[in-house]
Structure formats: structure tokens, C-alpha cells
Design an enzyme around this catalytic site. Structure first.
Site, PDB file in Angstrom:
ATOM      1  NE  ARG A  40      75.540   1.916  24.500  1.00 44.97           N
ATOM      2  CZ  ARG A  40      74.225   1.895  24.282  1.00 44.97           C
ATOM      3  NH1 ARG A  40      73.485   2.968  24.493  1.00 44.97           N
ATOM      4  NH2 ARG A  40      73.638   0.802  23.873  1.00 44.97           N
ATOM      5  CB  ILE A  42      83.813   8.597  27.105  1.00 46.05           C
ATOM      6  CG1 ILE A  42      84.749   7.654  27.824  1.00 46.05           C
ATOM      7  CG2 ILE A  42      84.110  10.049  27.416  1.00 46.05           C
ATOM      8  CD1 ILE A  42      86.194   7.748  27.328  1.00 46.05           C
ATOM      9  CG  HIS A 111      79.613  14.944  17.946  1.00 42.50           C
ATOM     10  ND1 HIS A 111      80.685  15.763  17.664  1.00 42.50           N
ATOM     11  CD2 HIS A 111      79.218  15.282  19.187  1.00 42.50           C
ATOM     12  CE1 HIS A 111      80.930  16.542  18.698  1.00 42.50           C
ATOM     13  NE2 HIS A 111      80.050  16.293  19.637  1.00 42.50           N
ATOM     14  CG  HIS A 113      75.580  15.157  22.215  1.00 44.32           C
ATOM     15  ND1 HIS A 113      76.445  14.722  23.212  1.00 44.32           N
ATOM     16  CD2 HIS A 113      76.232  16.150  21.566  1.00 44.32           C
ATOM     17  CE1 HIS A 113      77.557  15.420  23.159  1.00 44.32           C
ATOM     18  NE2 HIS A 113      77.470  16.302  22.170  1.00 44.32           N
TER      19      HIS A 113
END
Ligand code: 5GP
Ligand code: ZN
Length: 125
Positions: A40, A42, A111, A113
Site C-alpha cells: 500500500r 503510504i 514501481h 502505481h
């Protein structure tokens, strides 16, 4: 993965996400496997906001080649599976990867999203 294999995975000791992968920094894990972890974000910017990242340190999408084909397939497949599990697949969602300063990247470890649960506008700001 054997310990010997784990040792050759690229890692940057100063990288926030490498430290999250290594559990030196806590996170809320959504799922994980031998290649990727999903946590998740932050600072949730949508009802579902999950970060999907490789275990190994790859700075950004600008560093990807054919050698990461399997990894990339796994990252997209993981995103789709999480979207189904979170109930956002039917309505639609967004997968984003920011590259560099103007792209809005703040953590230099590749990464995606995965964001959903509300509508998004296009183009993004
Ligand atoms: P970027 O700005 O590089 O595209 O995305 C980095 C994301 O990492 C941001 O959305 C930010 O909220 C998230 N983030 C930063 N630090 C942490 C942390 O310590 N834990 C988690 N779970 N997410 C973080
Ligand atoms: Zn890293």
C-alpha cells in the site's frame, strides 16, 4: 528462491524500496512472490493505491530491456490480479510509472502505481 540466488539480486543499501523489500522498513504488503512485491502506498491518492515493484533494484522504466520481459509480465499480471481482488477491475483503473524528475519520480526504484476506486482525468497534471 535459494539463499545463493537471493545474494545475486541487485540491491542498493541506500534505496528506500530495497529496504522495504528486505523488511528493514515496515510496509503493508498486498501480495508478493519470487520476483515482485506489492505494498500500500503510504500516501493513498485513491481508494486503491498499491505500489508494485521488483525485488531487485532497477532505478526506473528507463533501465528496462528485453532481459526484464518476464519481470514486466509479472508486474502487469500482479497489478491485474490485485485490481480484481480489490473489486476495481470492472470500473477500470490506472497503472502509472513515473520516470525522472519531470516525470514525478521520487523513489528511484522501479514501481507501478495501481490506482482505482475513483475516476481519473486525462491528461494527468
Ligand atoms: P513516485 O513519486 O516515485 O512515482 O512514487 C513513490 C511513491 O512512494 C509515492 O506515492 C509515495 O507516497 C510512496 N512512498 C514514499 N515513501 C514510502 C514508504 O515509506 N512506504 C510506502 N508504503 N510508500 C512510500
Ligand atoms: Zn532499490
Amino acid at each position: 528462491m535459494s539463499e545463493a540466488a537471493a545474494e545475486v539480486v541487485r540491491r542498493d543499501p541506500d534505496c528506500l524500496f530495497c529496504r522495504i523489500v528486505a523488511r528493514e522498513i515496515p510496509s503493508t504488503r498486498v501480495t508478493e512472490d519470487d520476483l515482485v512485491i506489492a505494498i500500500r502506498d503510504i500516501a493513498q491518492r485513491a481508494p486503491t493505491h498499491v505500489l508494485i515493484m521488483p525485488r531487485e533494484h532497477i532505478p526506473s522504466a528507463a533501465d528496462l530491456t528485453d532481459a526484464e520481459a518476464t519481470l514486466l509480465g509479472r508486474m502487469f499480471g500482479t497489478a491485474a490480479a490485485i485490481a480484481r481482488a480489490e473489486g476495481i477491475a470492472e470500473g477500470g483503473y490506472r497503472i502509472v510509472t513515473n520516470v525522472g524528475a519531470w516525470g514525478g519520480q521520487t523513489v528511484d526504484h522501479l514501481h507501478f502505481h495501481l490506482m482505482g476506486g475513483r475516476p481519473f482525468t486525462w491528461p494527468p497534471g
